[in-house]
Design an enzyme around this catalytic site. Structure first.
Site, short mmCIF file in Angstrom:
data_model
loop_
_atom_site.label_atom_id
_atom_site.label_comp_id
_atom_site.label_asym_id
_atom_site.label_seq_id
_atom_site.Cartn_x
_atom_site.Cartn_y
_atom_site.Cartn_z
N LYS A 57 0.81 -1.23 0.00
CA LYS A 57 0.00 0.00 0.00
C LYS A 57 0.84 1.28 0.00
O LYS A 57 0.49 2.25 -0.65
CB LYS A 57 -0.95 0.01 1.20
CG LYS A 57 -2.08 -1.00 1.09
CD LYS A 57 -3.05 -0.84 2.24
CE LYS A 57 -4.17 -1.84 2.14
NZ LYS A 57 -5.20 -1.63 3.15
N ASP A 81 -10.05 2.92 2.38
CA ASP A 81 -10.20 2.26 3.68
C ASP A 81 -10.95 3.12 4.69
O ASP A 81 -11.82 2.64 5.42
CB ASP A 81 -8.82 1.89 4.25
CG ASP A 81 -8.18 0.74 3.49
OD1 ASP A 81 -8.91 -0.10 2.94
OD2 ASP A 81 -6.94 0.67 3.46
N ARG A 114 0.51 0.59 21.60
CA ARG A 114 1.50 -0.13 22.41
C ARG A 114 2.82 0.63 22.42
O ARG A 114 3.46 0.79 23.43
CB ARG A 114 1.67 -1.54 21.84
CG ARG A 114 2.67 -2.39 22.55
CD ARG A 114 2.68 -3.78 21.97
NE ARG A 114 3.04 -3.79 20.54
CZ ARG A 114 3.10 -4.89 19.80
NH1 ARG A 114 2.83 -6.06 20.33
NH2 ARG A 114 3.43 -4.82 18.53
N THR A 115 3.22 1.10 21.23
CA THR A 115 4.43 1.92 21.14
C THR A 115 3.97 3.39 21.11
O THR A 115 3.51 3.88 20.07
CB THR A 115 5.20 1.60 19.83
OG1 THR A 115 5.34 0.17 19.74
CG2 THR A 115 6.56 2.26 19.79
N PRO A 116 4.06 4.10 22.24
CA PRO A 116 3.45 5.43 22.33
C PRO A 116 4.00 6.43 21.30
O PRO A 116 3.25 7.27 20.81
CB PRO A 116 3.81 5.88 23.76
CG PRO A 116 4.20 4.66 24.49
CD PRO A 116 4.68 3.67 23.50
N ARG A 142 4.69 6.03 18.21
CA ARG A 142 3.95 5.92 16.93
C ARG A 142 2.59 6.61 17.06
O ARG A 142 2.10 7.23 16.13
CB ARG A 142 3.75 4.46 16.53
CG ARG A 142 5.00 3.78 16.04
CD ARG A 142 4.68 2.40 15.51
NE ARG A 142 4.20 2.40 14.13
CZ ARG A 142 3.61 1.36 13.55
NH1 ARG A 142 3.43 0.23 14.20
NH2 ARG A 142 3.21 1.44 12.30
N ILE A 181 -12.20 -3.55 13.65
CA ILE A 181 -12.05 -3.74 12.20
C ILE A 181 -11.64 -5.18 11.87
O ILE A 181 -11.64 -5.58 10.71
CB ILE A 181 -11.08 -2.72 11.55
CG1 ILE A 181 -9.62 -3.02 11.88
CG2 ILE A 181 -11.44 -1.30 11.93
CD1 ILE A 181 -8.66 -2.32 10.93
P1 ATR Z 1 -1.96 -2.47 9.79
O1 ATR Z 1 -1.35 -1.86 8.55
O2 ATR Z 1 -2.87 -3.64 9.49
O3 ATR Z 1 -2.62 -1.46 10.66
P2 ATR Z 1 0.57 -2.55 11.21
O4 ATR Z 1 1.03 -1.36 10.48
O5 ATR Z 1 1.50 -3.70 11.37
O6 ATR Z 1 -0.75 -3.17 10.57
O7 ATR Z 1 0.07 -2.09 12.66
C1 ATR Z 1 -0.33 -2.99 13.62
C2 ATR Z 1 -0.82 -2.20 14.85
O8 ATR Z 1 -1.25 -3.16 15.83
C3 ATR Z 1 0.27 -1.38 15.52
O9 ATR Z 1 -0.33 -0.24 16.07
C4 ATR Z 1 0.79 -2.33 16.61
O10 ATR Z 1 1.39 -1.68 17.70
P3 ATR Z 1 2.95 -1.25 17.68
O11 ATR Z 1 3.03 0.02 16.89
O12 ATR Z 1 3.31 -1.08 19.08
O13 ATR Z 1 3.68 -2.38 16.99
C5 ATR Z 1 -0.51 -2.98 17.03
N1 ATR Z 1 -0.33 -4.28 17.68
C6 ATR Z 1 0.02 -5.44 17.08
N2 ATR Z 1 0.08 -6.44 18.00
C7 ATR Z 1 -0.27 -5.89 19.20
C8 ATR Z 1 -0.40 -6.39 20.53
N3 ATR Z 1 -0.20 -7.68 20.81
N4 ATR Z 1 -0.77 -5.54 21.50
C9 ATR Z 1 -1.00 -4.24 21.23
N5 ATR Z 1 -0.89 -3.69 19.99
C10 ATR Z 1 -0.51 -4.51 18.99
#
Ligand code: ATR
Length: 264
Positions: A59, A93, A141-143, A145, A204
């Protein structure tokens, strides 16, 4: 085009729409590796394709090969390519997420929305909903971002640990993470005690259809929205871009639900 792409529900959804409207068209999944993306897009154009959807992991990279519209440039990702007039890129989306909520009577303008996650899906929804006039908080989870994404849409970014304390004033909670997705179906970003009656909870994820988060939301008396509506409406908007025809949304939804049922 994606990699992997074999589990996509989009072929069944679009082919059902073509059949319903009696259109002599076909939608086919193509596995394309990242190194071949540009050649694949130009090749499809040269071969006279009507258009393309691009999905994970293409994408963002697709922006290098298309003339992107303003929203997909903002988001930094394209999911729809149209070949009618050059090679144009769009992102449907966020529109899909909008329709998934509005078809359930949930207004977005001026709503306080908490988005969990800061990846691609969160970005598409955050930009589109911000353009529609929502007040958005991002929790991740990662603040860092969350803060980065919030900064560009003019919202607030936080760590996931403070989500629960913020839900009292929230109208719509949206999970865009993989938490609760098959095979980790017991995961949820909130429990029933943390949710409330006035909340709309939108997950989603559509595999499973009723995630743990939606089960918790239902138990709390909240309104629930599963991931099928967003999948169907982002596809319907792509269909409209390619064909100029009104998409048969209910036929598309039926095809997706049948495809999901086959997987169980
Ligand atoms: P997408 O394009 O489908 O949104 P992505 O870019 O890989 O996928 O993003 C996944 C999201 O899910 C991220 O916000 C990720 O958090 P991090 O930025 O901290 O990686 C979040 N995520 C994935 N697994 C997680 C978990 N077990 N607990 C909390 N957040 C999670």
């Amino acid at each position: 085009m994606g990699d992997p792409v074999e589990h996509s529900l989009s072929p069944a959804m679009h082919n059902a729409a073509f059949r319903e409207l009696g259109m002599d068209c076909a939608y086919h999944p193509f596995r394309v590796t990242p190194g071949e993306l540009g050649d694949a897009i130009k090749g499809a154009n040269a071969l006279g394709f009507g258009g393309l959807n691009v999905t994970v992991p293409h994408k963002e990279h697709t922006l290098d090969f298309v003339e992107a519209d303003e929203l997909s440039l903002q988001i930094g990702a394209v999911n729809t390519i149209d070949f009618k007039d050059g090679i144009k890129g769009y992102n449907t989306d966020g529109f899909g997420a909008e329709k998934a909520l509005t078809e359930k009577g949930i207004p977005i303008k001026d709503a306080n929305i908490s988005i969990v996650g800061a990846g691609g899906a969160a970005k598409s929804i955050a930009f589109h909903f911000s353009n529609l006039g929502a007040n958005i908080d991002i929790f991740n989870r990662t603040p860092q971002r969350a803060e980065q994404l919030a900064h560009v849409i003019g919202g607030q970014g936080h760590g996931l640990d403070v989500l629960v304390g913020s839900l009292e004033n929230c109208d719509i909670l949206i999970n865009t993470t993989t938490v609760g997705m098959h095979p980790n179906v017991s995961g949820s970003v909130a429990t029933r005690e943390q949710l409330h009656l006035e909340l709309a909870v939108f997950d989603i994820v559509y595999n499973p259809l009723k995630t743990k988060l939606l089960q918790e939301a239902e138990a709390a008396g909240a309104t629930t929205i599963d991931g099928v509506g967003m999948l169907v409406h982002q596809g319907a908007e792509s269909f409209r871009i390619w064909t100029g025809r009104e998409p048969p949304v209910e036929t598309m939804r039926k095809a997706v639900l049948e495809g999901l049922a086959c997987r169980c």
